[in-house]
Design a protein around this motif. Structure first.
Motif, PDB file in Angstrom:
ATOM      1  N   UNK A 178     -12.639  -1.109   3.413  1.00  0.00           N
ATOM      2  CA  UNK A 178     -12.058  -0.378   2.288  1.00  0.00           C
ATOM      3  C   UNK A 178     -10.696  -0.960   1.943  1.00  0.00           C
ATOM      4  N   UNK A 179     -10.339  -0.867   0.679  1.00  0.00           N
ATOM      5  CA  UNK A 179      -9.012  -1.264   0.220  1.00  0.00           C
ATOM      6  C   UNK A 179      -8.401  -0.046  -0.452  1.00  0.00           C
ATOM      7  N   UNK A 180      -7.200   0.359  -0.032  1.00  0.00           N
ATOM      8  CA  UNK A 180      -6.577   1.537  -0.644  1.00  0.00           C
ATOM      9  C   UNK A 180      -6.334   1.338  -2.135  1.00  0.00           C
ATOM     10  N   UNK A 181      -6.437   2.408  -2.890  1.00  0.00           N
ATOM     11  CA  UNK A 181      -6.129   2.381  -4.318  1.00  0.00           C
ATOM     12  C   UNK A 181      -4.635   2.104  -4.471  1.00  0.00           C
ATOM     13  N   UNK A 182      -4.251   1.012  -5.145  1.00  0.00           N
ATOM     14  CA  UNK A 182      -2.833   0.663  -5.271  1.00  0.00           C
ATOM     15  C   UNK A 182      -1.975   1.776  -5.853  1.00  0.00           C
ATOM     16  N   UNK A 183      -2.530   2.602  -6.726  1.00  0.00           N
ATOM     17  CA  UNK A 183      -1.746   3.696  -7.309  1.00  0.00           C
ATOM     18  C   UNK A 183      -1.454   4.795  -6.294  1.00  0.00           C
ATOM     19  N   UNK A 184      -2.353   4.998  -5.339  1.00  0.00           N
ATOM     20  CA  UNK A 184      -2.146   6.082  -4.373  1.00  0.00           C
ATOM     21  C   UNK A 184      -1.238   5.669  -3.221  1.00  0.00           C
ATOM     22  N   UNK A 185      -1.108   4.375  -2.985  1.00  0.00           N
ATOM     23  CA  UNK A 185      -0.237   3.879  -1.900  1.00  0.00           C
ATOM     24  C   UNK A 185       0.630   2.734  -2.427  1.00  0.00           C
ATOM     25  N   UNK A 186       1.282   2.969  -3.544  1.00  0.00           N
ATOM     26  CA  UNK A 186       2.053   1.913  -4.201  1.00  0.00           C
ATOM     27  C   UNK A 186       3.130   1.325  -3.292  1.00  0.00           C
ATOM     28  N   UNK A 187       3.679   2.121  -2.396  1.00  0.00           N
ATOM     29  CA  UNK A 187       4.710   1.599  -1.492  1.00  0.00           C
ATOM     30  C   UNK A 187       4.138   0.536  -0.542  1.00  0.00           C
ATOM     31  N   UNK A 188       2.841   0.604  -0.269  1.00  0.00           N
ATOM     32  CA  UNK A 188       2.223  -0.372   0.634  1.00  0.00           C
ATOM     33  C   UNK A 188       1.709  -1.611  -0.089  1.00  0.00           C
TER      34      UNK A 188
END
Length: 84
Positions: A11-21
């Motif tokens: 899985x790849x996190x949704x960039x909008x939900x974990x923008x700090x990462x």
């Protein structure tokens, strides 16, 4: 677990939900560490220490290292060495 250990991505996190990462202007490493104790009553057995950290901007691929620690401390004594 096997899929990830063999180099694939689950899985790849949704960039909008974990923008700090996932902000490429502010690279972030996510690390996890653990000390594994022997069974209760085991005298003189070593501890095992583990450290993992991501190696990509998607925080989906990681590398890991494990060491044996002879002291019975809860602190990973060679954490700096493991993180290099």
């Amino acid at each position: 677990r096997i899929n990830v250990k063999l180099g694939s991505i689950n899985t790849i996190p949704d960039p909008q939900s974990v923008s700090i990462l996932t902000d490429l202007r502010n690279l972030t490493i996510v690390m996890g560490a653990n000390v594994i104790h022997p069974a209760p009553g085991s005298e003189g057995c070593p501890l095992f220490t583990a450290l993992v950290g991501n190696v990509d901007s998607d925080t989906a691929k990681y590398i890991a290292t494990c060491h044996v620690q002879t002291s019975q401390k809860e602190i990973i004594e060679d954490l700096g060495e493991m993180a290099q």
